[in-house]
Design a protein around this motif. Structure first.
Motif, PDB file in Angstrom:
ATOM      1  N   PHE B  17       0.789  -1.139   0.095  1.00 11.24           N
ATOM      2  CA  PHE B  17      -0.018  -0.038  -0.045  1.00 11.24           C
ATOM      3  C   PHE B  17       0.776   1.340  -0.112  1.00 11.24           C
ATOM      4  O   PHE B  17       0.736   2.311  -1.038  1.00 11.24           O
ATOM      5  CB  PHE B  17      -0.860  -0.057   1.116  1.00 11.24           C
ATOM      6  N   LEU B  18       1.740   1.624   1.041  1.00 13.27           N
ATOM      7  CA  LEU B  18       2.746   2.548   0.899  1.00 13.27           C
ATOM      8  C   LEU B  18       3.617   2.752  -0.078  1.00 13.27           C
ATOM      9  O   LEU B  18       3.620   3.749  -0.589  1.00 13.27           O
ATOM     10  CB  LEU B  18       3.604   2.536   2.374  1.00 13.27           C
ATOM     11  N   LEU B  19       4.244   1.570  -0.728  1.00 12.75           N
ATOM     12  CA  LEU B  19       5.170   1.741  -1.700  1.00 12.75           C
ATOM     13  C   LEU B  19       4.098   2.107  -2.950  1.00 12.75           C
ATOM     14  O   LEU B  19       4.618   2.990  -3.721  1.00 12.75           O
ATOM     15  CB  LEU B  19       5.862   0.597  -1.868  1.00 12.75           C
ATOM     16  N   GLY B  20       3.234   1.696  -3.129  1.00 13.81           N
ATOM     17  CA  GLY B  20       2.236   1.741  -4.353  1.00 13.81           C
ATOM     18  C   GLY B  20       1.926   3.369  -4.223  1.00 13.81           C
ATOM     19  O   GLY B  20       1.942   3.913  -5.447  1.00 13.81           O
ATOM     20  N   LEU B  21       1.344   3.760  -2.886  1.00 17.63           N
ATOM     21  CA  LEU B  21       1.221   5.322  -3.000  1.00 17.63           C
ATOM     22  C   LEU B  21       2.307   6.088  -3.346  1.00 17.63           C
ATOM     23  O   LEU B  21       2.238   7.026  -4.106  1.00 17.63           O
ATOM     24  CB  LEU B  21       0.566   5.683  -1.597  1.00 17.63           C
ATOM     25  N   LEU B  22       3.542   5.617  -2.966  1.00 18.08           N
ATOM     26  CA  LEU B  22       4.936   6.523  -3.246  1.00 18.08           C
ATOM     27  C   LEU B  22       5.028   6.413  -4.946  1.00 18.08           C
ATOM     28  O   LEU B  22       5.295   7.514  -5.089  1.00 18.08           O
ATOM     29  CB  LEU B  22       6.133   5.844  -2.556  1.00 18.08           C
ATOM     30  N   VAL B  23       4.774   5.439  -5.456  1.00 16.64           N
ATOM     31  CA  VAL B  23       4.889   5.465  -6.962  1.00 16.64           C
ATOM     32  C   VAL B  23       3.750   6.272  -7.721  1.00 16.64           C
ATOM     33  O   VAL B  23       4.146   7.289  -8.477  1.00 16.64           O
ATOM     34  CB  VAL B  23       4.745   3.952  -7.627  1.00 16.64           C
ATOM     35  N   ILE B  24       2.629   6.099  -7.043  1.00 21.73           N
ATOM     36  CA  ILE B  24       1.520   7.098  -7.617  1.00 21.73           C
ATOM     37  C   ILE B  24       1.802   8.598  -7.416  1.00 21.73           C
ATOM     38  O   ILE B  24       1.722   9.448  -8.530  1.00 21.73           O
ATOM     39  CB  ILE B  24       0.072   6.796  -6.979  1.00 21.73           C
ATOM     40  N   VAL B  25       2.380   8.991  -6.391  1.00 21.80           N
ATOM     41  CA  VAL B  25       2.466  10.327  -5.967  1.00 21.80           C
ATOM     42  C   VAL B  25       3.919  10.798  -7.003  1.00 21.80           C
ATOM     43  O   VAL B  25       3.754  12.025  -7.429  1.00 21.80           O
ATOM     44  CB  VAL B  25       2.707  10.579  -4.656  1.00 21.80           C
ATOM     45  N   ALA B  26       4.926   9.733  -6.925  1.00 18.50           N
ATOM     46  CA  ALA B  26       5.802  10.297  -7.762  1.00 18.50           C
ATOM     47  C   ALA B  26       5.668  10.464  -9.092  1.00 18.50           C
ATOM     48  O   ALA B  26       5.840  11.530  -9.779  1.00 18.50           O
ATOM     49  CB  ALA B  26       6.955   9.141  -7.699  1.00 18.50           C
ATOM     50  N   VAL B  27       4.620   9.638  -9.742  1.00 18.10           N
ATOM     51  CA  VAL B  27       3.996   9.880 -11.194  1.00 18.10           C
ATOM     52  C   VAL B  27       3.369  11.291 -11.251  1.00 18.10           C
ATOM     53  O   VAL B  27       3.488  11.948 -12.170  1.00 18.10           O
ATOM     54  CB  VAL B  27       3.418   8.847 -11.578  1.00 18.10           C
ATOM     55  N   ALA B  28       2.568  11.594 -10.070  1.00 16.58           N
ATOM     56  CA  ALA B  28       1.710  12.605 -10.327  1.00 16.58           C
ATOM     57  C   ALA B  28       2.535  13.852 -10.280  1.00 16.58           C
ATOM     58  O   ALA B  28       2.555  14.782 -10.731  1.00 16.58           O
ATOM     59  CB  ALA B  28       0.697  12.729  -9.158  1.00 16.58           C
ATOM     60  N   VAL B  29       3.737  13.880  -9.519  1.00 17.44           N
ATOM     61  CA  VAL B  29       4.628  14.864  -9.440  1.00 17.44           C
ATOM     62  C   VAL B  29       5.242  15.238 -10.772  1.00 17.44           C
ATOM     63  O   VAL B  29       5.311  16.407 -11.264  1.00 17.44           O
ATOM     64  CB  VAL B  29       5.853  14.874  -8.245  1.00 17.44           C
TER      65      VAL B  29
END
Lengths: 141, 194
Positions: B17-29
């Motif tokens: 969950f946490l690593l997935g959110l990290l990837v999503i936020v990184a792509v969004a940035v």
């Protein structure tokens, strides 16, 4: 942002607790997670919150730039001074074993305590000082 | 990882969950053209990293990441945005050379991790050198319980003195460049007048 009532009231209530948590992290770092660096950044975060809500002019009035600059240098002085004190007491630089026992803390414990105090002082002052220097260039956040 | 913490399935779920959110936020940035949104997302990224550090049993790092990454540096970036625009200038759509370089670097780094010891492996070299001494003896040698503090402040006191000096030097550099203190007699710029 001082006109936003919710932000102002909540921040005013939170800032003392942030500062208290910073001091807890500083002085309880020998027993739990934390230490000088963590305490310094948490304290700085509290000051930054103050600057965001009440304006940096108000923060500068509470915490003048001169105090911040002296604090940053004083922290390193406390750290290095602890090392020199060890030399003067006949040990090696930063060898806390020669420090006297104070308030039930052994030499090593006292040395760690003083050194962490220096780190916390420098880190918090530097964080606040850099923010002040950055924001003095432009309009208010 | 630690069976005493409530089962491996929950741990694995939290990790994913946490690593997935990290990837999503990184792509969004990367996708965001609005710089204010990008700054806010980097703050969220830092907060997620702090949670991830906490999952990895590194509360000291989590404290620092939450206070510096999500707090102070986000505000610093906002202060920088106040001096510039809020919209990124549109650049070329896709540059092939940087993309290839980034992809190759990423693959080389991934290949490098294949030779690393498994996560938490007690037989890995880093746990064989001085770590056992610190873990077993620091309590009686230092008189304090937190091994991290005794390593940082006493066993590695020279390193920490150097780090603290680096922090002070960085601040001195910023003060010198940005003029934290005006020269005596220098005119007060309009923006800084009280």
């Amino acid at each position: 942002m001082i006109r936003k009532t919710v932000l102002r009231v909540v921040s005013k209530a939170l800032i003392p607790f942030i500062a208290l948590f910073a001091f807890y992290t500083q002085f309880h770092g020998d027993y739990g997670p934390g230490g000088g660096f963590q305490a310094g950044v948490i304290l700085a975060a509290g000051v930054v919150l103050h600057g965001l809500i009440f304006g940096l002019a108000e923060t500068r009035r509470v915490l003048p730039p001169r105090v911040v600059e002296v604090g940053a240098a004083l922290g390193v002085l406390v750290y290095g001074g602890t090392g020199v004190l060890c030399v003067l007491l006949g040990g090696n630089f930063l060898d806390y074993d020669v420090l006297p026992e104070v308030l039930g803390m052994g030499g090593q414990h006292l040395g760690v305590f003083l050194v962490e105090l220096g780190v916390g002082l420098t880190v918090s002052s530097v964080m606040v000082g850099i923010l002040g220097a950055f924001s003095a260039r432009g309009r208010e956040l | 990882m630690d069976p005493g913490r409530g089962g491996c399935v929950i741990d694995a779920l939290i990790d994913v969950f946490l690593l997935g959110l990290l990837v999503i936020v990184a792509v969004a940035v990367g996708q965001s053209r609005n710089l204010l949104v990008a700054v806010m997302l980097t703050g969220i990224y830092s907060l997620l990293s702090a949670s991830w550090m906490l999952v990895l049993d590194a509360p000291d790092v989590a404290y620092t990441e939450a206070a510096v990454g999500a707090g102070v540096s986000t505000v610093l970036m906002l202060g920088t945005l106040a001096l510039t625009t809020r919209e990124e200038k549109p650049g070329p759509a896709l540059e092939p050379v940087p993309l290839v370089v980034a992809l190759i670097t990423g693959l080389v780094l991934l290949y490098g991790t294949l030779d690393m010891p498994a996560f938490g492996d007690p037989a890995s070299p880093v746990h064989q050198h001085v770590a056992p001494h610190y873990l077993q003896r620091s309590g009686e040698e230092m008189g304090i319980q937190n091994i991290i503090t005794s390593v940082l402040a006493s066993y590695r006191g020279y390193d920490t003195l150097g780090e603290t000096s680096v922090v002070l030097t960085a601040a001195v550099g910023v003060f010198a460049l940005l003029g934290g203190r005006r020269r005596r007699g220098a005119p007060v710029p309009e923006a800084e007048a009280p």
